[in-house]
Design a protein around this motif. Structure first.
Motif, PDB file in Angstrom:
ATOM      1  N   ALA A  25      -5.370  -5.258  -1.969  1.00 41.72           N
ATOM      2  CA  ALA A  25      -7.023  -4.831  -2.445  1.00 41.72           C
ATOM      3  C   ALA A  25      -7.484  -3.619  -1.238  1.00 41.72           C
ATOM      4  CB  ALA A  25      -7.794  -6.190  -1.315  1.00 41.72           C
ATOM      5  N   LYS A  26      -8.056  -3.116  -1.948  1.00 44.58           N
ATOM      6  CA  LYS A  26      -8.942  -2.064  -0.355  1.00 44.58           C
ATOM      7  C   LYS A  26     -10.218  -2.078  -0.955  1.00 44.58           C
ATOM      8  CE  LYS A  26      -8.138   1.756   2.009  1.00 44.58           C
ATOM      9  NZ  LYS A  26      -8.043   1.079   3.646  1.00 44.58           N
ATOM     10  N   ARG A  27     -11.214  -1.665   0.439  1.00 49.11           N
ATOM     11  CA  ARG A  27     -12.353  -1.556   0.119  1.00 49.11           C
ATOM     12  C   ARG A  27     -12.923  -0.420   1.638  1.00 49.11           C
ATOM     13  NH1 ARG A  27     -16.759  -4.513   0.071  1.00 49.11           N
ATOM     14  NH2 ARG A  27     -15.750  -6.635   0.153  1.00 49.11           N
ATOM     15  N   TYR A  28     -13.602   0.243   0.963  1.00 52.34           N
ATOM     16  CA  TYR A  28     -14.466   1.668   1.374  1.00 52.34           C
ATOM     17  C   TYR A  28     -15.352   1.031   2.353  1.00 52.34           C
ATOM     18  CZ  TYR A  28     -10.531   4.458  -0.300  1.00 52.34           C
ATOM     19  OH  TYR A  28      -9.410   4.691  -0.807  1.00 52.34           O
ATOM     20  N   LEU A  34     -10.514  -1.833  -4.524  1.00 51.64           N
ATOM     21  CA  LEU A  34      -9.261  -2.568  -5.692  1.00 51.64           C
ATOM     22  C   LEU A  34      -9.820  -3.974  -5.241  1.00 51.64           C
ATOM     23  CD1 LEU A  34      -5.944  -0.035  -5.218  1.00 51.64           C
ATOM     24  CD2 LEU A  34      -7.843  -0.142  -7.706  1.00 51.64           C
ATOM     25  N   ALA A  35      -9.279  -4.609  -5.862  1.00 49.15           N
ATOM     26  CA  ALA A  35      -9.164  -6.153  -5.718  1.00 49.15           C
ATOM     27  C   ALA A  35      -7.997  -6.942  -6.218  1.00 49.15           C
ATOM     28  CB  ALA A  35     -10.717  -6.787  -5.384  1.00 49.15           C
ATOM     29  N   GLY A  36      -7.233  -7.981  -5.975  1.00 48.25           N
ATOM     30  CA  GLY A  36      -5.858  -8.575  -6.605  1.00 48.25           C
ATOM     31  C   GLY A  36      -4.575  -7.672  -7.747  1.00 48.25           C
ATOM     32  N   VAL A  37      -5.240  -6.635  -7.378  1.00 52.00           N
ATOM     33  CA  VAL A  37      -4.667  -5.798  -8.352  1.00 52.00           C
ATOM     34  C   VAL A  37      -2.670  -5.688  -8.018  1.00 52.00           C
ATOM     35  CG1 VAL A  37      -3.880  -3.202  -9.041  1.00 52.00           C
ATOM     36  CG2 VAL A  37      -6.163  -4.279  -8.285  1.00 52.00           C
ATOM     37  N   SER A  38      -1.859  -6.312  -8.963  1.00 47.89           N
ATOM     38  CA  SER A  38      -0.619  -6.524  -9.366  1.00 47.89           C
ATOM     39  C   SER A  38       0.165  -5.616 -10.363  1.00 47.89           C
ATOM     40  CB  SER A  38       0.301  -7.968  -9.774  1.00 47.89           C
ATOM     41  OG  SER A  38       0.172  -8.485  -8.313  1.00 47.89           O
ATOM     42  N   LYS A  57      -8.264   3.624 -10.362  1.00 46.44           N
ATOM     43  CA  LYS A  57      -6.683   4.170 -10.592  1.00 46.44           C
ATOM     44  C   LYS A  57      -6.710   5.049  -9.733  1.00 46.44           C
ATOM     45  CE  LYS A  57      -8.418   6.225 -14.216  1.00 46.44           C
ATOM     46  NZ  LYS A  57      -9.714   5.902 -14.292  1.00 46.44           N
ATOM     47  N   SER A  58      -7.557   6.116  -8.602  1.00 50.03           N
ATOM     48  CA  SER A  58      -6.987   7.582  -8.186  1.00 50.03           C
ATOM     49  C   SER A  58      -6.640   6.122  -6.605  1.00 50.03           C
ATOM     50  CB  SER A  58      -8.455   7.911  -7.413  1.00 50.03           C
ATOM     51  OG  SER A  58      -8.310   8.850  -9.076  1.00 50.03           O
ATOM     52  N   THR A  59      -7.392   4.947  -6.374  1.00 49.79           N
ATOM     53  CA  THR A  59      -7.000   4.227  -5.242  1.00 49.79           C
ATOM     54  C   THR A  59      -5.899   3.947  -5.229  1.00 49.79           C
ATOM     55  OG1 THR A  59      -9.505   3.926  -4.572  1.00 49.79           O
ATOM     56  CG2 THR A  59      -8.272   2.334  -3.630  1.00 49.79           C
ATOM     57  N   LEU A  60      -5.122   3.330  -6.984  1.00 52.41           N
ATOM     58  CA  LEU A  60      -3.885   2.469  -6.606  1.00 52.41           C
ATOM     59  C   LEU A  60      -2.920   3.752  -6.551  1.00 52.41           C
ATOM     60  CD1 LEU A  60      -1.935   0.479  -7.685  1.00 52.41           C
ATOM     61  CD2 LEU A  60      -2.470   1.174 -10.124  1.00 52.41           C
ATOM     62  N   ILE A  61      -3.150   5.285  -6.945  1.00 49.42           N
ATOM     63  CA  ILE A  61      -2.126   6.413  -7.056  1.00 49.42           C
ATOM     64  C   ILE A  61      -2.277   6.443  -5.187  1.00 49.42           C
ATOM     65  CG2 ILE A  61      -1.804   8.734  -7.482  1.00 49.42           C
ATOM     66  CD1 ILE A  61      -3.650   8.169  -9.930  1.00 49.42           C
ATOM     67  N   LYS A  62      -3.251   6.373  -4.948  1.00 50.28           N
ATOM     68  CA  LYS A  62      -2.959   6.570  -3.703  1.00 50.28           C
ATOM     69  C   LYS A  62      -2.318   5.899  -2.337  1.00 50.28           C
ATOM     70  CE  LYS A  62      -7.400  10.017  -3.381  1.00 50.28           C
ATOM     71  NZ  LYS A  62      -8.353  10.409  -2.888  1.00 50.28           N
ATOM     72  N   ILE A  63      -2.631   4.570  -3.003  1.00 51.44           N
ATOM     73  CA  ILE A  63      -1.717   3.389  -2.448  1.00 51.44           C
ATOM     74  C   ILE A  63      -0.281   3.674  -2.427  1.00 51.44           C
ATOM     75  CG2 ILE A  63      -1.369   1.214  -1.709  1.00 51.44           C
ATOM     76  CD1 ILE A  63      -3.808   0.417  -2.248  1.00 51.44           C
ATOM     77  N   LEU A  64       0.344   4.036  -3.531  1.00 54.44           N
ATOM     78  CA  LEU A  64       1.523   3.883  -3.736  1.00 54.44           C
ATOM     79  C   LEU A  64       1.945   5.092  -2.731  1.00 54.44           C
ATOM     80  CD1 LEU A  64       1.297   3.222  -7.791  1.00 54.44           C
ATOM     81  CD2 LEU A  64       2.699   2.269  -6.658  1.00 54.44           C
ATOM     82  N   ILE A  68      -3.147   6.210   1.544  1.00 49.32           N
ATOM     83  CA  ILE A  68      -3.822   5.360   2.685  1.00 49.32           C
ATOM     84  C   ILE A  68      -3.160   3.879   2.392  1.00 49.32           C
ATOM     85  CG2 ILE A  68      -7.094   6.847   1.201  1.00 49.32           C
ATOM     86  CD1 ILE A  68      -6.021   5.036  -0.817  1.00 49.32           C
ATOM     87  N   SER A  69      -3.686   3.323   3.542  1.00 50.61           N
ATOM     88  CA  SER A  69      -3.340   1.848   3.706  1.00 50.61           C
ATOM     89  C   SER A  69      -4.004   1.200   2.841  1.00 50.61           C
ATOM     90  CB  SER A  69      -2.982   1.792   4.903  1.00 50.61           C
ATOM     91  OG  SER A  69      -4.528   1.717   5.604  1.00 50.61           O
ATOM     92  N   ARG A  70      -3.290   0.214   2.081  1.00 50.87           N
ATOM     93  CA  ARG A  70      -4.222  -1.199   1.586  1.00 50.87           C
ATOM     94  C   ARG A  70      -4.425  -2.214   2.850  1.00 50.87           C
ATOM     95  NH1 ARG A  70       1.365  -1.138   2.241  1.00 50.87           N
ATOM     96  NH2 ARG A  70       2.462  -3.116   2.332  1.00 50.87           N
ATOM     97  N   ASP A  71      -5.592  -2.754   2.274  1.00 51.33           N
ATOM     98  CA  ASP A  71      -6.479  -4.008   3.424  1.00 51.33           C
ATOM     99  C   ASP A  71      -5.007  -5.353   2.478  1.00 51.33           C
ATOM    100  OD1 ASP A  71      -8.210  -1.994   4.244  1.00 51.33           O
ATOM    101  OD2 ASP A  71     -10.121  -3.422   2.321  1.00 51.33           O
ATOM    102  N   SER A  72      -4.450  -5.636   2.240  1.00 52.12           N
ATOM    103  CA  SER A  72      -4.350  -6.551   2.091  1.00 52.12           C
ATOM    104  C   SER A  72      -2.607  -6.076   0.797  1.00 52.12           C
ATOM    105  CB  SER A  72      -5.243  -7.951   1.939  1.00 52.12           C
ATOM    106  OG  SER A  72      -5.589  -7.811   0.810  1.00 52.12           O
ATOM    107  N   GLY A  73      -1.994  -7.484   0.782  1.00 51.53           N
ATOM    108  CA  GLY A  73      -1.132  -6.918   0.215  1.00 51.53           C
ATOM    109  C   GLY A  73      -0.010  -6.506   0.231  1.00 51.53           C
ATOM    110  N   SER A  74       1.388  -7.050  -0.596  1.00 46.95           N
ATOM    111  CA  SER A  74       1.722  -6.645  -0.372  1.00 46.95           C
ATOM    112  C   SER A  74       2.734  -4.959  -1.613  1.00 46.95           C
ATOM    113  CB  SER A  74       3.538  -7.385  -0.479  1.00 46.95           C
ATOM    114  OG  SER A  74       3.730  -7.714  -1.780  1.00 46.95           O
TER     115      SER A  74
END
Length: 527
Positions: A25-28, A34-38, A57-64, A68-74
């Motif tokens: 998950a990621k919040r701005y 993002l929420a609950g993405v696996s 999609k762009s937020t997902l790429i930035k986390i990968l 940027i850092s994710r708020d939660s999840g592994s």
């Protein structure tokens, strides 16, 4: 490069999970990006990620990639959980990314860009011969073997720069490669070559994540598709479980009956008339008519002169000869101001560099071409301006929190609508569109096609340049084909195929000189 760096990273066995995200998950602020993405990226698999602009999609790429850092999840690499990765940590884990926005330095050579940060040197002195050798080896796999590594990047085309960017990432030999809209600036042949390269990378055991607005590319190379909508996963399944319509429905949350809508229009007299026009450097003059209520598509390969034609019509580029007229009024060459006054509007291909004023608001961008109407005694009448903007953007179904929002915060499709509103405010009679859906998601594409059809139905003459042949054939009444800066043929869109267009557009194609004009006759017309 050290011996360790030159060793190829071991590739995973097909099907082995290299990267895994679990319940990320990621919040701005108030926006849940993002929420609950696996997501699992497996060796020997092309995993496509689909969704409209703003889907996450762009937020997902930035986390990968550790941007940027994710708020939660592994986040797991080879089954082991990792903390918040930095970009260098992601590269060390074998994650490479080819972004839509290029990162090359234009004043440096191709070779220097490719090997930036690891230039071959002895005693702090660069070794030019070794640099050229390594750079050439990196260029070969992407089809640029004939490009000199000494060429300054600023002297290359946008398509070549995209391929150099891809070569740069591949040179780091990543295990996981993320492609973010890699074909936006490529021709059909270049896109085909890139997709073939991606298939080879997959067959070599790389894990590929592929993001694109071109759905046909996903069906061509994808093994699995994950669909995001509003930052949340909608579905993830093997590509065989989708067809074109079901994928669009998953992405937009509604059924789009027809991507290229049919509009009933009356084709009238010519509004745009071009006679003997020769853009600089072109030998054969161009004659062209576009009638009221008619949509004419301009097709051709990369470098065929399509954009140059639109710029010459608009007066943005000098011409060697010829005349352009709108509703019988001849336009002076090289005078965009007079072109606008006569009723010409141009939506450029590069909306960020040549169209929008990114730091200004939606309101200011939409009204800036019509200052005379909204001003009194050199001061802007805010009430009149708001009325103008609301009337135009409301009809275009623009999605925004406020007209005061910076235009840079909008999606690509909504940015296009702001530009379109700007020209409609000038009461345009002829609209010139250059790649109107470049970088635009599938839902916004359908809306833009509908707007183009509505404009023609209102009596505007519309000229559309597009590198995407299904788009040209889907929305146009007539297709004008260009090659080497001039028109080489015309086809009625309703009966033409992509192969017909490519035959004319290719260097071996034959101009249709002497063939009677296929311009639409007057009267009622449904397309």
């Amino acid at each position: 490069m050290s011996d360790t760096e030159s060793e190829r990273r071991p590739e995973g066995r097909d099907g082995e999970v290299i990267i895994a995200l679990r319940d990320v998950a990621k919040r701005y602020g108030a926006i849940q990006a993002l929420a609950g993405v696996s997501l699992e990226l497996r060796a020997g698999e092309v995993h496509c990620v689909a969704g409209e602009n703003g889907a996450g999609k762009s937020t997902l790429i930035k986390i990968l990639t550790g941007a940027i850092s994710r708020d939660s999840g592994s986040y797991e690499v080879d089954g082991r959980a990792v903390g918040d990765l930095t970009p260098s940590g992601a590269r060390d884990a074998g994650v490479g990314v080819v972004y839509q926005e290029l990162s090359l330095l234009p004043d440096l050579s191709v070779g220097e860009n490719l090997l930036m940060g690891r230039l071959p040197a002895r005693r702090w002195i660069t070794r030019p011969a070794e640099l050229r050798r390594r750079a050439k080896a990196m260029l070969e796999p992407v089809g640029l073997g004939l490009l000199s590594p000494d060429t300054p990047v600023r002297e290359t085309s946008l398509a070549v720069r995209q391929l150099v960017e891809i070569a740069k990432v591949l040179g780091e030999e990543p295990r996981v490669i993320i492609f973010d809209e890699p074909t936006t600036a490529l021709s059909a042949d270049e896109t085909s070559s890139l997709l073939a390269q991606i298939r080879r990378l997959r067959d070599d055991g790389h894990a590929i994540m592929y993001v694109s607005h071109h759905l046909e590319e996903m069906f061509e190379i994808g093994d699995r598709i994950t669909v995001l909508r509003d930052g949340r996963p909608v579905t993830s399944a093997p590509i065989a479980e989708f067809d074109h319509d079901s994928l669009i429905t998953s992405m937009v949350g509604r059924k789009i009956e027809s991507l290229y809508p049919h509009t009933r229009r009356t084709i009238g007299e010519p509004r745009l008339r071009v006679r003997g026009l020769r853009p600089m450097g072109v030998g054969t003059p161009i004659d062209l008519d576009v009638r009221a209520g008619e949509i004419v598509g301009i097709a051709g390969l990369l470098g065929s002169g399509r954009t140059e034609l639109l710029r010459a019509l608009f007066g943005a580029d000098p011409v060697a000869d010829g005349e352009v007229s709108v509703d019988g009024t001849r336009l002076p060459a090289g005078n965009p101001r007079r072109a606008v006054q006569a009723g010409l509007g141009l939506l450029t291909e590069d909306r960020k560099q040549l169209g929008l004023l990114l730091e200004l608001s939606i309101r200011e961008n939409a009204s800036i071409a019509n200052m005379a109407e909204i001003s009194r005694m050199w001061l802007i009448d805010r009430q009149r301006e708001r009325g103008l903007v609301e009337g135009l953007l409301g009809g275009l179904r623009l999605r925004s929190a406020s007209w005061e929002q910076p235009v840079s915060a909008l999606s690509g499709g909504n940015q296009q609508k702001v530009l379109l509103a700007r020209w409609l405010a000038t009461r345009a009679k002829v609209m010139l569109f250059d790649e109107p859906t470049k970088g635009v998601d599938i839902g916004a594409k359908a809306e833009i096609y509908q707007v183009i059809g509505d404009l023609a139905a209102q009596g505007l003459a519309v000229l559309v340049v597009s590198s995407y042949l299904p788009e040209v054939l889907g929305i146009a009444d007539r297709v004008v084909v260009m090659r080497a800066g001039t028109v080489v043929g015309e086809l009625p869109a309703a009966g033409a195929t992509e192969e017909d267009v490519l035959k004319l557009a290719s260097p071996t194609g034959r101009p249709t000189q002497g063939v009677p004009s296929l311009q639409a006759p007057g009267g009622q017309h449904e397309r």
